[in-house]
Design a protein around this motif. Structure first.
Motif, PDB file in Angstrom:
ATOM      1  N   GLY A 124       0.753  -1.218   0.044  1.00 10.12           N
ATOM      2  CA  GLY A 124      -0.030   0.065   0.180  1.00 10.12           C
ATOM      3  C   GLY A 124       0.780   1.380   0.072  1.00 10.12           C
ATOM      4  N   GLY A 125       2.180   1.046   0.049  1.00 10.01           N
ATOM      5  CA  GLY A 125       2.880   2.176  -0.004  1.00 10.01           C
ATOM      6  C   GLY A 125       3.319   2.817   1.254  1.00 10.01           C
ATOM      7  N   VAL A 126       2.903   2.295   2.295  1.00 13.00           N
ATOM      8  CA  VAL A 126       3.251   2.653   3.793  1.00 13.00           C
ATOM      9  C   VAL A 126       4.854   2.839   3.942  1.00 13.00           C
ATOM     10  CG1 VAL A 126       2.990   2.686   6.203  1.00 13.00           C
ATOM     11  CG2 VAL A 126       1.121   2.073   4.470  1.00 13.00           C
ATOM     12  N   TRP A 127       5.161   3.858   4.394  1.00 13.69           N
ATOM     13  CA  TRP A 127       6.845   3.841   4.819  1.00 13.69           C
ATOM     14  C   TRP A 127       7.170   2.789   5.631  1.00 13.69           C
ATOM     15  CZ3 TRP A 127       7.088   9.615   7.103  1.00 13.69           C
ATOM     16  CH2 TRP A 127       6.977  10.579   6.153  1.00 13.69           C
ATOM     17  N   VAL A 128       8.327   2.192   5.474  1.00 11.53           N
ATOM     18  CA  VAL A 128       8.872   1.032   5.888  1.00 11.53           C
ATOM     19  C   VAL A 128       8.884   1.333   7.455  1.00 11.53           C
ATOM     20  CG1 VAL A 128      10.797  -0.479   5.884  1.00 11.53           C
ATOM     21  CG2 VAL A 128      10.248   0.499   3.977  1.00 11.53           C
ATOM     22  N   GLY A 129       9.314   2.127   7.991  1.00 12.93           N
ATOM     23  CA  GLY A 129       9.573   2.320   9.346  1.00 12.93           C
ATOM     24  C   GLY A 129       8.087   2.336  10.199  1.00 12.93           C
ATOM     25  N   LEU A 130       7.257   2.922   9.593  1.00  9.74           N
ATOM     26  CA  LEU A 130       5.738   2.921   9.921  1.00  9.74           C
ATOM     27  C   LEU A 130       5.124   1.486   9.698  1.00  9.74           C
ATOM     28  CD1 LEU A 130       4.337   6.376   8.890  1.00  9.74           C
ATOM     29  CD2 LEU A 130       5.137   5.467  10.938  1.00  9.74           C
ATOM     30  N   THR A 131       5.429   0.809   8.781  1.00 11.48           N
ATOM     31  CA  THR A 131       5.040  -0.458   8.273  1.00 11.48           C
ATOM     32  C   THR A 131       5.529  -1.679   9.448  1.00 11.48           C
ATOM     33  OG1 THR A 131       4.883  -0.437   5.948  1.00 11.48           O
ATOM     34  CG2 THR A 131       5.159  -2.696   6.738  1.00 11.48           C
ATOM     35  N   LEU A 132       6.681  -1.368   9.871  1.00  8.14           N
ATOM     36  CA  LEU A 132       7.250  -2.417  11.089  1.00  8.14           C
ATOM     37  C   LEU A 132       6.493  -2.089  12.212  1.00  8.14           C
ATOM     38  CD1 LEU A 132      11.034  -2.144  10.218  1.00  8.14           C
ATOM     39  CD2 LEU A 132       9.504  -3.914   9.509  1.00  8.14           C
ATOM     40  N   ALA A 133       6.407  -0.751  12.684  1.00  9.55           N
ATOM     41  CA  ALA A 133       5.515  -0.472  13.934  1.00  9.55           C
ATOM     42  C   ALA A 133       4.423  -1.193  13.762  1.00  9.55           C
ATOM     43  CB  ALA A 133       5.707   1.026  13.933  1.00  9.55           C
ATOM     44  N   GLY A 134       3.578  -0.920  12.465  1.00  5.34           N
ATOM     45  CA  GLY A 134       2.570  -1.158  12.431  1.00  5.34           C
ATOM     46  C   GLY A 134       1.975  -2.806  12.550  1.00  5.34           C
TER      47      GLY A 134
END
Length: 431
Positions: A20-30
């Motif tokens: 979905g194009g979410v930033w990698v750092g935010l993806t990991l946290a999510g």
């Protein structure tokens, strides 16, 4: 069964967020929040806040932005061009020519930073624009940086070797000595691959400069003096015990500012651009680190690393098969966790298995670090891939593809070390 369900769910969420194009750092946290919220009894909110704060406020981590800033300053002077002028006469005769400066630069800087990300970011800032300007193929420029940058984990001083030494109750100095020859061997293998590729694709490499005699080469090497002095001062400050890695990084920044001033390149604009450039790149790296730290905590609560390690131990394999299985295990788990976290979460289970199989813990430490190195350039969470993406703007899949030959070279190195363990043990045994 709960661990299998959790694994599948986490992978689905990870791929969905990345797709979905979410930033990698935010993806990991999510992904970490999802796992902790739905598969553990631990409250996810305060755990996320404390973990991200702890990751972001680490004193050890301050070395990374300083080394990145050092690279940005050098990038805005003509020191990178000077380094090329000094190295070019010596590598021009080799197939691949100036592509070897990526390997040489990463090998040298690995002995300065101890960090794969810092090595990748600093050398990349100096080398990538210069090589692209000279007409070298983009895929080879990026690949020959991403692979060799992993040497920051192996060539001492190495943070991961320190973590392993503490976990295994081994001499850190012996581990550092054990990493020297394998590190040099990998650097030679990387340069060897560049030569093989260049021989197979002669039309893709720019023409060599005019041939020089030995005295002329030495004369041109005078351009290396500023860079060599800067690197030597940083290395010497660490190895003499005068400075920690963070303090040495500060020395590097001050030294690069002095050299920039001497060259007349230290304008207010260049200073501001270097500072902003380093801030942007480090913020990207720090966000990924924070997300990875929270993901590590979440997976630790779920119990995935420990369950996997216990399963491997229950198979009762021969030493060779055990090493093969553990190699696959650490490569796979390294796709989702950073190297230090991987070691911390699994050592309590893996070390007794290794000792029972009669495998030398010193040798296994180097094997483990090289295996973790491979994970730095494998998706979805290969850290060097993200650093290169931030520098070049290319897709992760493209960067992973051009770095793939170096992954297989590191796997080959592991096979060589299995058959010739004295490459690891020779220096420590003669200390």
């Amino acid at each position: 069964m709960n661990e299998i369900t959790a694994s599948i769910a986490l992978i689905v969420v990870l791929l969905a967020l990345l797709g979905g194009g979410v930033w990698v750092g935010l993806t990991l946290a999510g992904v970490a929040w999802f796992g902790m919220e739905f598969f553990t009894a631990r409250a996810a909110g305060d755990a996320m806040a404390m973990t991200i704060w702890g990751s972001a406020s680490s004193w050890t981590l301050t070395a990374l932005p300083l080394f990145v800033w050092m690279g940005e300053i050098l990038y805005r002077t003509n020191l990178s061009e000077s380094m090329f002028r000094g190295l070019a006469p010596w590598v021009n005769a080799l197939p691949g020519r100036l592509l070897h400066t990526n390997v040489i630069g990463c090998t040298i800087f690995a002995a300065v930073s101890g960090s794969s990300a810092a090595t990748c970011a600093t050398v990349g800032k100096m080398n990538v624009p210069e090589l692209m300007k000279r007409g070298y193929p983009q895929d080879q420029v990026i690949g020959s940086l991403g692979g060799p940058a992993t040497l920051g984990l192996l060539i001492p001083p190495s943070i991961i070797l320190i973590v392993y030494g503490v976990s295994a109750e081994m001499s850190i100095s012996k581990l550092f000595m054990a990493g020297v020859l394998p590190g040099i061997m990998l650097a030679v293998m990387f340069s060897g691959w560049i030569m093989v590729w260049a021989l197979l694709n002669p039309g893709k490499i720019p023409k060599a400069d005019a041939a020089m005699g030995f005295k002329e080469k030495l004369y041109e090497s005078r351009h290396l003096i500023p860079v060599v002095l800067l690197i030597a001062s940083v290395i010497a400050s660490i190895y003499t015990g005068i400075a920690t890695a963070t303090e040495a990084a500060a020395i590097g920044v001050v030294g690069s500012l002095i050299l920039s001033a001497v060259q007349g390149a230290l304008t207010w604009k260049n200073f501001k651009d270097a500072l902003f450039g380093a801030t942007r790149l480090y913020c990207m790296i720090a966000l990924i680190l924070a997300g990875a730290a929270f993901m590590t905590l979440s997976m630790g609560y779920i119990g995935l690393p420990r369950q996997l390690a216990q399963y491997v131990g229950s198979l009762n394999l021969s030493p060779a098969m055990l090493i093969i299985v553990l190699g696959f295990f650490y490569i796979v788990i390294g796709c989702f966790l950073d190297g230090i976290s991987t070691i911390v979460l699994t050592m309590s289970v893996v070390l007794p298995i290794i000792q029972a199989a009669g495998i030398d813990l010193l040798w296994f430490g180097i094997f483990l670090v090289i295996t973790v190195e491979t994970a730095q350039i494998t998706p979805p969470v290969g850290f060097n891939l993200f650093v290169l993406q931030g520098m070049t703007g290319k897709q992760i899949t493209y960067i992973a593809r051009v770095c793939a030959p170096y992954f297989f070279l590191m796997v080959t190195a592991l096979v060589i070390l299995w058959f010739f363990p004295q490459i690891v043990t020779a220096l420590p045994n003669n200390m």
